[in-house]
Design a protein around this motif. Structure first.
Motif, PDB file in Angstrom:
ATOM      1  N   MET A 268       0.826  -1.196   0.000  1.00  0.00           N
ATOM      2  CA  MET A 268       0.000   0.000   0.000  1.00  0.00           C
ATOM      3  C   MET A 268       0.868   1.256   0.000  1.00  0.00           C
ATOM      4  N   LYS A 269       1.971   1.211   0.752  1.00  0.00           N
ATOM      5  CA  LYS A 269       2.839   2.374   0.830  1.00  0.00           C
ATOM      6  C   LYS A 269       3.491   2.659  -0.529  1.00  0.00           C
ATOM      7  N   ALA A 270       3.856   1.595  -1.255  1.00  0.00           N
ATOM      8  CA  ALA A 270       4.457   1.763  -2.573  1.00  0.00           C
ATOM      9  C   ALA A 270       3.467   2.420  -3.535  1.00  0.00           C
ATOM     10  N   ASN A 271       2.173   2.075  -3.407  1.00  0.00           N
ATOM     11  CA  ASN A 271       1.152   2.682  -4.259  1.00  0.00           C
ATOM     12  C   ASN A 271       1.031   4.178  -3.986  1.00  0.00           C
ATOM     13  N   LYS A 272       1.131   4.576  -2.715  1.00  0.00           N
ATOM     14  CA  LYS A 272       1.052   5.991  -2.369  1.00  0.00           C
ATOM     15  C   LYS A 272       2.245   6.750  -2.929  1.00  0.00           C
ATOM     16  N   ILE A 273       3.434   6.142  -2.817  1.00  0.00           N
ATOM     17  CA  ILE A 273       4.636   6.791  -3.340  1.00  0.00           C
ATOM     18  C   ILE A 273       4.537   6.935  -4.856  1.00  0.00           C
ATOM     19  N   ALA A 274       4.101   5.887  -5.531  1.00  0.00           N
ATOM     20  CA  ALA A 274       3.964   5.931  -6.986  1.00  0.00           C
ATOM     21  C   ALA A 274       2.919   6.965  -7.393  1.00  0.00           C
ATOM     22  N   GLY A 275       1.794   6.992  -6.693  1.00  0.00           N
ATOM     23  CA  GLY A 275       0.742   7.958  -7.010  1.00  0.00           C
ATOM     24  C   GLY A 275       1.202   9.389  -6.788  1.00  0.00           C
ATOM     25  N   THR A 276       1.907   9.622  -5.679  1.00  0.00           N
ATOM     26  CA  THR A 276       2.423  10.965  -5.396  1.00  0.00           C
ATOM     27  C   THR A 276       3.437  11.390  -6.453  1.00  0.00           C
ATOM     28  N   THR A 277       4.304  10.464  -6.855  1.00  0.00           N
ATOM     29  CA  THR A 277       5.294  10.761  -7.888  1.00  0.00           C
ATOM     30  C   THR A 277       4.620  11.125  -9.201  1.00  0.00           C
ATOM     31  N   ILE A 278       3.614  10.372  -9.578  1.00  0.00           N
ATOM     32  CA  ILE A 278       2.896  10.656 -10.831  1.00  0.00           C
ATOM     33  C   ILE A 278       2.214  12.017 -10.759  1.00  0.00           C
ATOM     34  N   ILE A 279       1.609  12.336  -9.628  1.00  0.00           N
ATOM     35  CA  ILE A 279       0.942  13.636  -9.479  1.00  0.00           C
ATOM     36  C   ILE A 279       1.950  14.778  -9.576  1.00  0.00           C
ATOM     37  N   ILE A 280       3.101  14.623  -8.927  1.00  0.00           N
ATOM     38  CA  ILE A 280       4.132  15.665  -8.983  1.00  0.00           C
ATOM     39  C   ILE A 280       4.639  15.847 -10.409  1.00  0.00           C
ATOM     40  N   LEU A 281       4.884  14.724 -11.101  1.00  0.00           N
ATOM     41  CA  LEU A 281       5.340  14.820 -12.494  1.00  0.00           C
ATOM     42  C   LEU A 281       4.283  15.482 -13.382  1.00  0.00           C
ATOM     43  N   PHE A 282       3.015  15.166 -13.153  1.00  0.00           N
ATOM     44  CA  PHE A 282       1.942  15.788 -13.929  1.00  0.00           C
ATOM     45  C   PHE A 282       1.889  17.290 -13.678  1.00  0.00           C
ATOM     46  N   ILE A 283       2.035  17.700 -12.415  1.00  0.00           N
ATOM     47  CA  ILE A 283       2.014  19.134 -12.084  1.00  0.00           C
ATOM     48  C   ILE A 283       3.192  19.846 -12.742  1.00  0.00           C
ATOM     49  N   LEU A 284       4.368  19.223 -12.697  1.00  0.00           N
ATOM     50  CA  LEU A 284       5.534  19.827 -13.354  1.00  0.00           C
ATOM     51  C   LEU A 284       5.320  19.943 -14.862  1.00  0.00           C
ATOM     52  N   PHE A 285       4.792  18.885 -15.476  1.00  0.00           N
ATOM     53  CA  PHE A 285       4.514  18.926 -16.909  1.00  0.00           C
ATOM     54  C   PHE A 285       3.522  20.040 -17.227  1.00  0.00           C
ATOM     55  N   PHE A 286       2.473  20.134 -16.429  1.00  0.00           N
ATOM     56  CA  PHE A 286       1.442  21.141 -16.661  1.00  0.00           C
ATOM     57  C   PHE A 286       2.027  22.554 -16.531  1.00  0.00           C
ATOM     58  N   ALA A 287       2.880  22.774 -15.532  1.00  0.00           N
ATOM     59  CA  ALA A 287       3.498  24.091 -15.344  1.00  0.00           C
ATOM     60  C   ALA A 287       4.395  24.439 -16.523  1.00  0.00           C
ATOM     61  N   LEU A 288       5.184  23.479 -16.992  1.00  0.00           N
ATOM     62  CA  LEU A 288       6.042  23.725 -18.156  1.00  0.00           C
ATOM     63  C   LEU A 288       5.223  23.963 -19.417  1.00  0.00           C
ATOM     64  N   PHE A 289       4.142  23.218 -19.568  1.00  0.00           N
ATOM     65  CA  PHE A 289       3.278  23.399 -20.725  1.00  0.00           C
ATOM     66  C   PHE A 289       2.668  24.799 -20.737  1.00  0.00           C
ATOM     67  N   ILE A 290       2.190  25.252 -19.586  1.00  0.00           N
ATOM     68  CA  ILE A 290       1.589  26.587 -19.499  1.00  0.00           C
ATOM     69  C   ILE A 290       2.633  27.664 -19.771  1.00  0.00           C
ATOM     70  N   SER A 291       3.832  27.510 -19.205  1.00  0.00           N
ATOM     71  CA  SER A 291       4.858  28.529 -19.436  1.00  0.00           C
ATOM     72  C   SER A 291       5.254  28.583 -20.908  1.00  0.00           C
ATOM     73  N   GLN A 292       5.269  27.439 -21.568  1.00  0.00           N
ATOM     74  CA  GLN A 292       5.592  27.421 -22.991  1.00  0.00           C
ATOM     75  C   GLN A 292       4.459  28.014 -23.813  1.00  0.00           C
ATOM     76  N   SER A 293       3.231  27.678 -23.489  1.00  0.00           N
ATOM     77  CA  SER A 293       2.101  28.149 -24.299  1.00  0.00           C
ATOM     78  C   SER A 293       1.829  29.637 -24.091  1.00  0.00           C
TER      79      SER A 293
END
Length: 107
Positions: free
Chosen positions: A1-26
Motif C-alpha cells: 500500500m505504501k508503494a502505491n502511495k509513493i507511486a501515485g504521489t510521484t505521478i501527481i508531482i510529475l503531472f504538475i511539473l509537466f502542466f506548469a512547463l506546458f503553461i509557461s511554454q504556451s
C-alpha cells in the motif's frame, strides 16, 4: 500500500511539473525572456552607435553585459562537500569490495 502511495504521489508531482512547463511554454514565457535579452542588445547597439558618432573612445567591454551568474550559497556549498565525501567513501568501499573479490577469485 505504501508503494502505491509513493507511486501515485510521484505521478501527481510529475503531472504538475509537466502542466506548469506546458503553461509557461504556451503563454510565451520563454519567448518573452529571449525578447528581453535581444531588447537589451538593441539598446547596447544604439548606445554604441551614439558613442561612435560623438567620437568617444569605445571599448567592446563597455557594451557587453556579464552573463556569468554565481548561484552559490551556503546550502549548495554544503551539498557539494557532502557529495564529494560520499564520492570519496563510495569509491573506497567499491575498491575494497572488488579487491576482496579479486583476492577470492585468484586464490
Amino acid at each position: 500500500m505504501k508503494a502505491n502511495k509513493i507511486a501515485g504521489t510521484t505521478i501527481i508531482i510529475l503531472f504538475i511539473l509537466f502542466f506548469a512547463l506546458f503553461i509557461s511554454q504556451s503563454t510565451g514565457y520563454y519567448d518573452y525572456e529571449a525578447y528581453k535579452k535581444t531588447a537589451l542588445t538593441k539598446e547596447q547597439i544604439k548606445k554604441f552607435e551614439e558613442d561612435v558618432k560623438n567620437g568617444k573612445n569605445v571599448s567592446v567591454k563597455d557594451y557587453l553585459s556579464d552573463t556569468i551568474k554565481d548561484y552559490g550559497n551556503n546550502v549548495s556549498d554544503v551539498g557539494l562537500s557532502v557529495s564529494k565525501n560520499i564520492e570519496k567513501y563510495s569509491k573506497k568501499t567499491i575498491e575494497a569490495i572488488f579487491g576482496a573479490l579479486s583476492n577470492l577469485i585468484t586464490n
